[in-house]
Design a protein around this motif. Sequence first.
Motif: not given
Length: 152
Positions: A20-22, A61-67, A86-89
């Motif tokens: 998880p993105n924590t 973690h810091r630069h995306t909002r990927t779950r 990640d899902d922020q391409p």
Amino acid sequence: MPHPHPLTLPASESYRFIAPNTPRAPRIARDWVGSLLRTTDHPALVDAARLCMSEVVTNAHRHTRTRLIHIEVTVGPDQVLVHVHDDQPRSLPVPELPRADQAESGRGLALVAAYADDWGATRYGECGERGGTGVGVKSVWFALAERGAAAR
């Protein structure tokens, strides 16, 4: 400069991990890759892999909002290839020289570039531009080779 890399190595084994993105994700991923490489005949690559993994997962973690942060480690006879998805391409990472006011941050990709034998970033799928669906992922990857371990 980041560039694409093949997803697999010949005569290789692939291992996957999803976090998880924590804030704990970088430490857990770093420990996981260290344990994996100690048991797959690549102990000389452990320190570089742990450092690079920590930096790349920290960036996700810091630069995306990927779950979820998806990690794939492909272990070949002479090389290890790590992909962090990640899902922020939309934006691909580029290493920058940190400014004087960035004493504690901003050095992640510069460290990856210094410690990895190769690294890059690749987009997969559509990125939502020009009518695309927006379904896509980004992979930031790095490769470590046994022959490079002696130089590090």
